[in-house]
Design a protein around this motif. Structure first.
Motif, PDB file in Angstrom:
ATOM      1  N   PHE A 142       0.859  -1.190   0.000  1.00 23.71           N
ATOM      2  CA  PHE A 142       0.000   0.000   0.000  1.00 23.71           C
ATOM      3  C   PHE A 142       0.901   1.248   0.000  1.00 23.71           C
ATOM      4  O   PHE A 142       0.641   2.225  -0.698  1.00 23.71           O
ATOM      5  CB  PHE A 142      -0.874   0.060   1.263  1.00 23.71           C
ATOM      6  N   GLY A 143       1.946   1.210   0.830  1.00 22.98           N
ATOM      7  CA  GLY A 143       2.856   2.353   0.961  1.00 22.98           C
ATOM      8  C   GLY A 143       3.715   2.525  -0.278  1.00 22.98           C
ATOM      9  O   GLY A 143       3.923   3.651  -0.759  1.00 22.98           O
ATOM     10  N   ALA A 144       4.229   1.426  -0.808  1.00 25.35           N
ATOM     11  CA  ALA A 144       5.070   1.499  -2.012  1.00 25.35           C
ATOM     12  C   ALA A 144       4.269   2.108  -3.161  1.00 25.35           C
ATOM     13  O   ALA A 144       4.778   2.918  -3.946  1.00 25.35           O
ATOM     14  CB  ALA A 144       5.581   0.111  -2.382  1.00 25.35           C
ATOM     15  N   LEU A 145       2.999   1.735  -3.248  1.00 26.08           N
ATOM     16  CA  LEU A 145       2.129   2.265  -4.302  1.00 26.08           C
ATOM     17  C   LEU A 145       1.898   3.768  -4.102  1.00 26.08           C
ATOM     18  O   LEU A 145       2.020   4.561  -5.044  1.00 26.08           O
ATOM     19  CB  LEU A 145       0.789   1.512  -4.303  1.00 26.08           C
ATOM     20  N   ALA A 146       1.592   4.158  -2.860  1.00 23.92           N
ATOM     21  CA  ALA A 146       1.350   5.585  -2.579  1.00 23.92           C
ATOM     22  C   ALA A 146       2.586   6.405  -2.939  1.00 23.92           C
ATOM     23  O   ALA A 146       2.476   7.474  -3.565  1.00 23.92           O
ATOM     24  CB  ALA A 146       0.996   5.772  -1.106  1.00 23.92           C
ATOM     25  N   ASN A 147       3.749   5.895  -2.597  1.00 26.53           N
ATOM     26  CA  ASN A 147       4.982   6.643  -2.850  1.00 26.53           C
ATOM     27  C   ASN A 147       5.333   6.696  -4.334  1.00 26.53           C
ATOM     28  O   ASN A 147       5.848   7.692  -4.827  1.00 26.53           O
ATOM     29  CB  ASN A 147       6.135   6.043  -2.030  1.00 26.53           C
ATOM     30  N   ALA A 148       5.035   5.631  -5.053  1.00 21.60           N
ATOM     31  CA  ALA A 148       5.276   5.635  -6.500  1.00 21.60           C
ATOM     32  C   ALA A 148       4.274   6.555  -7.207  1.00 21.60           C
ATOM     33  O   ALA A 148       4.625   7.252  -8.163  1.00 21.60           O
ATOM     34  CB  ALA A 148       5.174   4.215  -7.057  1.00 21.60           C
ATOM     35  N   LEU A 149       3.024   6.557  -6.731  1.00 21.00           N
ATOM     36  CA  LEU A 149       2.020   7.448  -7.325  1.00 21.00           C
ATOM     37  C   LEU A 149       2.445   8.906  -7.181  1.00 21.00           C
ATOM     38  O   LEU A 149       2.239   9.723  -8.083  1.00 21.00           O
ATOM     39  CB  LEU A 149       0.657   7.247  -6.635  1.00 21.00           C
ATOM     40  N   TYR A 150       3.064   9.219  -6.073  1.00 25.44           N
ATOM     41  CA  TYR A 150       3.557  10.589  -5.871  1.00 25.44           C
ATOM     42  C   TYR A 150       4.621  10.930  -6.914  1.00 25.44           C
ATOM     43  O   TYR A 150       4.604  12.002  -7.525  1.00 25.44           O
ATOM     44  CB  TYR A 150       4.115  10.734  -4.453  1.00 25.44           C
ATOM     45  N   LYS A 151       5.523   9.989  -7.132  1.00 24.34           N
ATOM     46  CA  LYS A 151       6.595  10.222  -8.120  1.00 24.34           C
ATOM     47  C   LYS A 151       5.998  10.396  -9.519  1.00 24.34           C
ATOM     48  O   LYS A 151       6.486  11.184 -10.322  1.00 24.34           O
ATOM     49  CB  LYS A 151       7.581   9.040  -8.129  1.00 24.34           C
ATOM     50  N   ALA A 152       4.967   9.622  -9.794  1.00 26.22           N
ATOM     51  CA  ALA A 152       4.399   9.647 -11.148  1.00 26.22           C
ATOM     52  C   ALA A 152       3.504  10.862 -11.374  1.00 26.22           C
ATOM     53  O   ALA A 152       3.457  11.404 -12.482  1.00 26.22           O
ATOM     54  CB  ALA A 152       3.592   8.362 -11.391  1.00 26.22           C
ATOM     55  N   THR A 153       2.781  11.266 -10.338  1.00 25.12           N
ATOM     56  CA  THR A 153       1.767  12.303 -10.544  1.00 25.12           C
ATOM     57  C   THR A 153       2.084  13.611  -9.824  1.00 25.12           C
ATOM     58  O   THR A 153       1.415  14.621 -10.052  1.00 25.12           O
ATOM     59  CB  THR A 153       0.390  11.818 -10.014  1.00 25.12           C
ATOM     60  N   GLY A 154       3.068  13.595  -8.924  1.00 19.75           N
ATOM     61  CA  GLY A 154       3.391  14.786  -8.148  1.00 19.75           C
ATOM     62  C   GLY A 154       2.395  15.030  -7.022  1.00 19.75           C
ATOM     63  O   GLY A 154       2.490  16.014  -6.297  1.00 19.75           O
ATOM     64  N   LYS A 155       1.466  14.093  -6.871  1.00 17.92           N
ATOM     65  CA  LYS A 155       0.431  14.270  -5.858  1.00 17.92           C
ATOM     66  C   LYS A 155       0.540  13.158  -4.814  1.00 17.92           C
ATOM     67  O   LYS A 155       0.642  11.983  -5.157  1.00 17.92           O
ATOM     68  CB  LYS A 155      -0.932  14.182  -6.570  1.00 17.92           C
ATOM     69  N   ARG A 156       0.531  13.567  -3.547  1.00 18.95           N
ATOM     70  CA  ARG A 156       0.548  12.559  -2.476  1.00 18.95           C
ATOM     71  C   ARG A 156      -0.857  11.993  -2.280  1.00 18.95           C
ATOM     72  O   ARG A 156      -1.843  12.719  -2.385  1.00 18.95           O
ATOM     73  CB  ARG A 156       1.017  13.204  -1.162  1.00 18.95           C
ATOM     74  N   HIS A 157      -0.914  10.708  -1.974  1.00 18.33           N
ATOM     75  CA  HIS A 157      -2.214  10.068  -1.734  1.00 18.33           C
ATOM     76  C   HIS A 157      -2.347   9.755  -0.250  1.00 18.33           C
ATOM     77  O   HIS A 157      -1.645   8.897   0.262  1.00 18.33           O
ATOM     78  CB  HIS A 157      -2.344   8.801  -2.586  1.00 18.33           C
ATOM     79  N   TYR A 158      -3.223  10.466   0.419  1.00 17.41           N
ATOM     80  CA  TYR A 158      -3.397  10.314   1.863  1.00 17.41           C
ATOM     81  C   TYR A 158      -4.635   9.492   2.222  1.00 17.41           C
ATOM     82  O   TYR A 158      -4.766   9.045   3.339  1.00 17.41           O
ATOM     83  CB  TYR A 158      -3.521  11.690   2.528  1.00 17.41           C
ATOM     84  N   HIS A 159      -5.540   9.378   1.285  1.00 19.76           N
ATOM     85  CA  HIS A 159      -6.826   8.762   1.613  1.00 19.76           C
ATOM     86  C   HIS A 159      -7.133   7.593   0.681  1.00 19.76           C
ATOM     87  O   HIS A 159      -7.100   7.738  -0.533  1.00 19.76           O
ATOM     88  CB  HIS A 159      -7.941   9.806   1.528  1.00 19.76           C
ATOM     89  N   GLN A 160      -7.410   6.468   1.283  1.00 24.63           N
ATOM     90  CA  GLN A 160      -7.799   5.289   0.497  1.00 24.63           C
ATOM     91  C   GLN A 160      -9.309   5.306   0.289  1.00 24.63           C
ATOM     92  O   GLN A 160     -10.030   5.772   1.166  1.00 24.63           O
ATOM     93  CB  GLN A 160      -7.412   4.014   1.252  1.00 24.63           C
ATOM     94  N   PRO A 161      -9.784   4.725  -0.799  1.00 22.80           N
ATOM     95  CA  PRO A 161      -8.999   4.165  -1.901  1.00 22.80           C
ATOM     96  C   PRO A 161      -8.411   5.266  -2.776  1.00 22.80           C
ATOM     97  O   PRO A 161      -9.025   6.306  -2.948  1.00 22.80           O
ATOM     98  CB  PRO A 161     -10.028   3.337  -2.656  1.00 22.80           C
ATOM     99  N   PHE A 162      -7.245   4.995  -3.304  1.00 19.90           N
ATOM    100  CA  PHE A 162      -6.532   6.033  -4.058  1.00 19.90           C
ATOM    101  C   PHE A 162      -7.281   6.468  -5.315  1.00 19.90           C
ATOM    102  O   PHE A 162      -7.124   7.579  -5.789  1.00 19.90           O
ATOM    103  CB  PHE A 162      -5.132   5.538  -4.437  1.00 19.90           C
ATOM    104  N   ILE A 163      -8.084   5.565  -5.849  1.00 22.36           N
ATOM    105  CA  ILE A 163      -8.805   5.887  -7.081  1.00 22.36           C
ATOM    106  C   ILE A 163      -9.975   6.831  -6.818  1.00 22.36           C
ATOM    107  O   ILE A 163     -10.389   7.590  -7.660  1.00 22.36           O
ATOM    108  CB  ILE A 163      -9.305   4.593  -7.786  1.00 22.36           C
TER     109      ILE A 163
END
Lengths: 151, 748
Positions: B721-742
């Motif tokens: 879950f964390g690895a995905l959140a951190n990679a999404l930040y790298k890809a989109t520039g946006k941090r994901h704090y709230h699940q579900p990320f979609i």
């Protein structure tokens, strides 16, 4: 109630029941063929996939009255000794975890490969996307379909 | 070689002949398909000899090994017998595996959960094999009149090299069964292992791919009726009345009545969560007929008033209050925000965190949330029951038969020895099948009908009957000094209705000033264990937050964690740090190498995460690519330290599955409520991950280890879950704090 003459796994069989009964429950409750699974009842998970004249079909929403003369194949009728190339590929990759969704996955894969014997990775994903697996065995399913396509 | 005392005086290791006549091998072969198929071609022996509760040897050398724990996809039915076979020193090709029934006199800890089956079973399984091997050697020594120490074994053959005599295990089995069980037995040095550590196929593989009856849903008895239940449509409601005038007359319907799953005065055990105690049961001849009658029932519901339940938990007696009212997810968010703003219960404090946070320092402060989750086992809840005046026979999928048997005994007023529970393969568990209220329901329905009954939950019944992963909230603060050192760390976590906090986990122990607090909000929505309970939220919150802190400190996220782990090792802060800094750092170091972490590839966005839970360490790098503006997981590299790996390919499969499952739940998993009603009741509304969304590749590496096995069913699930959140930040520039990320978090 009505009488239906069905061709299931190459055998002729007769059932007398409500014409609206989904084929899933005809197989499971009346013919004791329990390999076809109940997962959602609304054709969303693919666990109940069978072949109707070779075409992958969700049996949970298919009324027995709609079968007509079409031949039904279930996981039990796929091969004599579990040696269909897709079943063999599944064993080679040791795909299953809990195993509940796998009969439906295999039935989907077999029908797909029959029409498209040498699919691309994208085509495999599109074909298999309707079958859910909560254990997350998708990578092995993908690999097994690929292996089967080469055999 | 290690000498170990034979087991606790358990009957499974007592004199074998005492068991041979006791019929323990009779009665559990309720379906031939319970036997493994891997060796279906082998000829059955004329006679079996029970050496102990775990194994019997045929006169022709065929070995049957009992798998004591339920199989839910974690491969225990293959891996646990492999451990017995290793110490017994037999050819795996001559082993047949059978699922043992629940038998608390023969086996310990016959349940699955907490990634503990192999870890807790390890010693006993080894001893079962070693004890039998020792008895076989003694039998041969007596027969050949040679010292036992001169006898060696290999692949099911006893050998006396000096005299050149040899015999198969089958030839000595009868004599061995008469040998007294030794008080001590030598175990192999783990370096001598020949079977454990090699990949062996799932013993039920062929049965699964040919669709044979393995699952509870598939269970059948002549004369068996089908039953379904109707439960309230919303949390906060209970049964008022029902009108079955038309339903009762429908074809195939035998009876419609109410049942009370658990009595009000009954003191509940830990796994006795039962959301809706009063239910309407519909019983008929076939599933379709019962489904139709269920729809035709007219049921009236009413609001319940607040009530309390007393429960025996491992931590002692606990009283849980269930407030009245119909809850909404939108209100849950506000409630959690409000509660998080208040001081929490302090669970750990090192140094002076409050004072340090007042100093001039760079403070990073973030909040994370996650919604309720439904387990969604592919096989809906079900159980077979046949209850008569003096006994209860049950069969089906469950995780904690030892507990459930006691619950049923109390409910039916039958002694434990009159209750027989057979374990079928589980079509998924993930914690849900620990709460076996449906077994009790099946038994009560059978008792009323005086007939064998199979209770089936529809998917909708399954998804809307509670026992969810709780909704969570975590607030973090970190302070960095002028040199970018992490000087203070604070976590305040809570949930509805339970807190997810682990106060002694990393980075506790690595920061001088540390504070952990928690809180909880009452709810009438029931919850239960869900794959890696609490960790499945804390990992994403903590690992996302650490990523952000590392970034603020201008440090590489892996190096940042390694620095902290170095401090935890060399200058540990506080007490009870629940991790081993060396093993934690070990998985990160190996991950750097295996993922080529230092190499930057254009178009690949990488996130890292590492977590310790269920006694194992897992570190992951997740690679995202953007395809037509959408993130896609290209690859996950995963390093696991779970001690000795029994069956490596099966362990890889389980780890791959945990990663796919974790990505799915992080991206899409969500159960929300409106006026107490679950807004998702089937897979058209509840989104599970599908093949297209699964990673392109998963590369799993196990740390080479001679430490006894720890856990594997859960540990690889939370960190992704964390690895995905951190990679999404790298890809989109946006941090994901709230699940579900979609979606938009709790509100869906």
């Amino acid at each position: 109630m009505a009488i239906f003459n069905l061709n299931v796994n190459g055998k002729k069989t007769q059932v007398d029941l409500d014409p609206a009964t989904p084929v899933l429950w005809v197989l499971r409750d009346h013919l004791n063929l329990v390999g076809t699974k109940y997962g959602c009842g609304i054709a969303q998970c693919g666990a109940c996939t069978i072949h109707l004249d070779g075409v992958a079909t969700r049996s949970c929403l298919l009324p027995v009255a709609a079968v007509g003369n079409k031949a039904i194949t279930t996981i039990e009728g796929l091969s004599e000794n579990g040696d269909h190339p897709v079943q063999k590929a599944w064993l080679e990759h040791d795909v299953p975890q809990c195993g509940y969704c796998q009969a439906g996955q295999i039935m989907t894969a077999v029908a797909f490969l029959k029409n498209n014997p040498h699919p691309s990775d994208e085509e495999i994903e599109t074909a298999m996307n309707g079958n859910l697996c909560r254990c997350g065995t998708y990578l092995r399913i993908r690999a097994a379909v690929k292996t089967a396509s080469k055999s | 070689m290690t000498l170990v005392k034979t087991f606790n005086g358990r009957r499974s290791f007592l004199k074998a002949t005492a068991l041979a006549g006791g019929g323990m091998m009779i009665g559990f072969s309720w379906l031939p398909s319970c036997q493994s198929d891997s060796n279906a071609d082998l000829t059955l022996p004329k006679e079996w000899f029970d050496l102990n509760g775990f194994l019997k040897i045929g006169d022709n050398g065929l070995i049957t090994i009992m798998s004591p724990n339920p199989e839910g996809g974690q491969n225990v039915k293959t891996s646990m017998p492999m451990i017995v076979a290793e110490e017994l020193d037999v050819d795996w090709e001559k082993v047949v595996v059978e699922q043992a029934p629940l038998d608390t006199k023969l086996y310990t800890r016959q349940f699955i959960g907490g990634s503990q089956a192999i870890r807790q079973g390890w010693h006993g399984l080894r001893m079962a094999g070693a004890t039998a091997r020792h008895m076989l050697k003694q039998a041969a020594a007596q027969a050949w009149q040679v010292p036992e120490t001169e006898i060696t074994t290999a692949e099911g053959v006893l050998l006396h090299e000096k005299s050149g005599r040899s015999a198969g295990y089958g030839e000595m089995a009868a004599a061995a069964a008469r040998i007294p069980v030794p008080k001590e037995v030598p175990l192999k040095d783990t370096k001598e292992f020949k079977l454990v550590g090699t990949s062996r196929k799932n013993v039920d593989g062929k049965k699964i791919v040919t669709g044979q009856a393995l699952f509870g849903m598939d269970y059948h008895r002549p004369g068996m009726l089908i039953a379904m239940i109707v439960h309230p449509p919303a949390f906060g409601m209970k049964l008022k009345s029902f009108d079955d005038q038309s339903a009762r007359k429908m074809p195939g319907i035998r009876d419609i009545f109410t049942i009370k799953a658990l009595q009000d005065e009954y003191e509940r055990q830990y796994f006795d969560t039962c959301t809706f105690t009063d239910l309407v049961a519909v019983v008929g001849e076939t599933t379709w007929e019962v489904l139709n009658a269920k729809k035709a029932l007219v049921v009236e519901w009413e609001l319940f008033t607040a009530y309390t339940e007393s429960k025996l938990t491992p931590g002692g007696k606990q009283t849980v209050r269930f407030p009245a009212g119909l809850e909404n997810s939108s209100e849950h968010i506000l409630q959690m925000e409000k509660e998080a703003a208040k001081p929490g219960k302090v669970r750990r404090k090192d140094g002076e965190p409050e004072a340090v946070f007042k100093l001039p320092a760079r403070v990073i402060e973030r909040t994370y949330t996650a919604p309720f989750l439904a387990h969604n086992c592919m096989e809906p809840m079900n159980f077979f029951a046949h209850v008569t005046a003096d006994k209860a026979e049950l069969a089906g999928p469950l995780q904690k038969p030892e507990y459930t048997e006691k619950t049923l005994s109390a409910r039916l007023g039958l002694p434990l020895e009159k209750i027989d529970i057979q374990m079928t393969r589980l079509g998924g568990g993930y914690g849900r099948r620990s709460y076996a209220h449906w077994l009790v329901e099946a038994a009560l329905i059978s008792q009323k009908m005086n007939a064998p009954v199979k209770l089936i939950y529809t998917r909708e019944d399954d998804m809307t009957s509670g026992i969810y992963r709780p909704a969570y909230h975590a607030h973090y603060r970190a302070a960095l000094d002028a040199e970018n050192n992490l000087i203070a760390f604070q976590v305040k976590a809570g949930g509805i209705p339970e807190s997810p906090l682990y106060a002694d986990r990393f980075p506790a122990g690595a920061v001088d000033h540390y504070l952990a607090e928690d809180w909880a909000i009452e709810s009438n929505i029931t919850v239960g264990s869900f794959r890696a309970p609490r960790s499945n939220f804390m990992a994403v919150a903590e690992q996302s937050f650490l990523d952000e802190v590392a970034e603020a400190a201008g440090k590489d996220p892996i190096e940042f964690r390694l620095e902290l782990l170095k401090k935890a090792k060399n200058h540990p802060v506080g007490k009870n740090n629940d991790y081993d800094p060396d093993r934690y750092a070990g998985v990160l170091e190996l991950l750097k190498e295996k993922s080529n972490w230092e190499e930057e590839i254009p178009g690949i966005y990488r996130g890292v995460s590492a977590y310790f839970c269920h006694n194992s360490y897992v570190a992951q790098v997740l690679d995202l690519v953007m395809e037509q503006g959408k993130p896609k997981v290209a690859k996950v590299t995963c390093v696991v330290d779970c001690g000795i790996v029994v069956n490596p390919d099966a362990a890889r499969n389980l780890t791959e599955g945990a990663i796919v499952d974790g990505i799915g739940n992080a991206m899409y998993g969500s159960m929300t409520f409106r006026q107490g009603e679950p807004e998702m009741n089937n897979f058209d509304k509840y989104r599970l991950i599908r093949m297209e969304e699964a990673p392109g590749a998963i590369d799993v590496h196990f740390v080479k280890s001679d430490i006894d096995p720890t856990g594997l069913g859960e540990p690889a699930f939370p960190p992704v879950f964390g690895a995905l959140a951190n990679a999404l930040y790298k890809a989109t520039g946006k941090r994901h704090y709230h699940q579900p990320f979609i979606g938009n978090g709790l509100a869906g």
